[in-house]
Design an enzyme around this catalytic site. Sequence first.
Site, short mmCIF file in Angstrom:
data_model
loop_
_atom_site.label_atom_id
_atom_site.label_comp_id
_atom_site.label_asym_id
_atom_site.label_seq_id
_atom_site.Cartn_x
_atom_site.Cartn_y
_atom_site.Cartn_z
N ALA A 1 -10.91 8.18 -4.60
CA ALA A 1 -11.42 6.74 -4.69
C ALA A 1 -12.28 6.53 -5.55
O ALA A 1 -13.22 7.61 -5.97
CB ALA A 1 -11.74 6.04 -3.25
N ASP B 1 -7.50 13.71 -6.35
CA ASP B 1 -7.41 12.53 -5.83
C ASP B 1 -8.56 11.96 -5.34
O ASP B 1 -9.26 12.54 -4.40
CB ASP B 1 -6.39 12.46 -4.65
CG ASP B 1 -5.80 11.19 -3.99
OD1 ASP B 1 -6.50 10.33 -4.42
OD2 ASP B 1 -4.75 11.44 -3.32
N LYS C 1 -21.17 4.40 -13.42
CA LYS C 1 -19.66 5.40 -13.64
C LYS C 1 -18.63 4.93 -12.82
O LYS C 1 -17.40 4.70 -13.46
CB LYS C 1 -20.18 6.78 -13.62
CG LYS C 1 -21.38 7.19 -14.78
CD LYS C 1 -21.66 8.58 -14.74
CE LYS C 1 -22.78 9.00 -15.78
NZ LYS C 1 -23.11 10.50 -15.64
N HIS D 1 0.97 -1.39 -0.09
CA HIS D 1 -0.03 0.03 0.11
C HIS D 1 0.87 1.34 0.07
O HIS D 1 1.94 1.35 0.83
CB HIS D 1 -1.00 -0.08 1.27
CG HIS D 1 -1.91 1.10 1.32
ND1 HIS D 1 -1.86 2.16 2.03
CD2 HIS D 1 -3.12 1.22 0.59
CE1 HIS D 1 -2.63 2.95 1.68
NE2 HIS D 1 -3.76 2.20 1.08
N GLY E 1 -8.21 20.20 -5.29
CA GLY E 1 -7.12 20.28 -4.35
C GLY E 1 -7.01 21.83 -3.49
O GLY E 1 -6.31 21.86 -2.79
#
Length: 342
Positions: free
Chosen positions: A181, A179, A229, A121, A311
């Site tokens: 998930a 960024d 999606k 990870h 961001g």
Amino acid sequence: MSENLVISNSSELRGLFKEKLMLNGVPDIFADRAADVLVWADERGIHSHGSVRMQYYSERSAKGGFNNDPELKFEKTGPSTGIYHGDNALGHYVANEAMEEAIKLAKESGIGAVGVSEMSHSGAIGYFVQKAAEQGMVALSLCQSDPMVVPFGGSEPYFGTNPIAFAAPRKNDTPIVFDMATTVQAWGKILDARSKNKDIPDTWAVDKDGNPTTDPYAVNALLPVAGPKGYGLMMIVDILSGSLLGLNHGKHVSSMYKDLSEYRRLGQFHLVINPDFFSSRETMEEKMDTMVDELHENKPATGFDQVYYPGELMEAQKAEYEKDGIPIPEDIMEFLKSETPY
């Protein structure tokens, strides 16, 4: 502020992270990079990928789940391509070295595409793309993870949270960094909720029966963002960071938590683009600054004070924490300061 939170700062956290990792057998050079990535997350409010992960990293290292004496090798496979063989070392270090190689390739030939083969990870992958953007590059990073998400229309976990990170340079400010998930929320958010004994929204995850749950301890699987999606995006990530590299895919990817003594053999994929081979770095950075200015001038919708670029809120949080300190759960801080390995 909640009574179970204590205030720290980046310098203290970095030292505590590094010391704890080294106490559990992680070599200095690897622990140093991991501490950087973990602090990068915590100081931007991404606590799901910061201090909350330290007990896991410590225990996995102590039980042999990281290769702390790896044979690391970069294999250049073409003018713009390569494979970084991570030999199951600590992922933060391996992913960073692979990104450095991708940046070198992009500087030389315009594009740098580097696959990372067999790693652990690597934390918040926004860290790695921001590094490229700070050198004037456009960057994309994709990373597979173990099956903990139900596919759209399914009831059993198959893909991982499979994050995507993107960054683009700016001339006068910090890069644009996105960024995410490919789930409604990352698994680390579940861990963060558990550490704070807080409920989660019922749109994040399902229990063992496939029903929505607000109890972070009852979570059996996460849900893909935007239904079909998000499901499609997580498949793309899995293909590029797994199947493309000849690694495991989907439900065959090793578990993060089941056996901490086993290597995870994960894959990651970095793509770096040099703007000088398309227009120029200066032109692109000026375009990015203009875009940000125009977004800021966009009339906000009801309930919003401003339109932010991806961001921007992370950087605002970083500035706030630099002034007021970083909140860390008390039990985690006690663990970090203790001489107990894990």
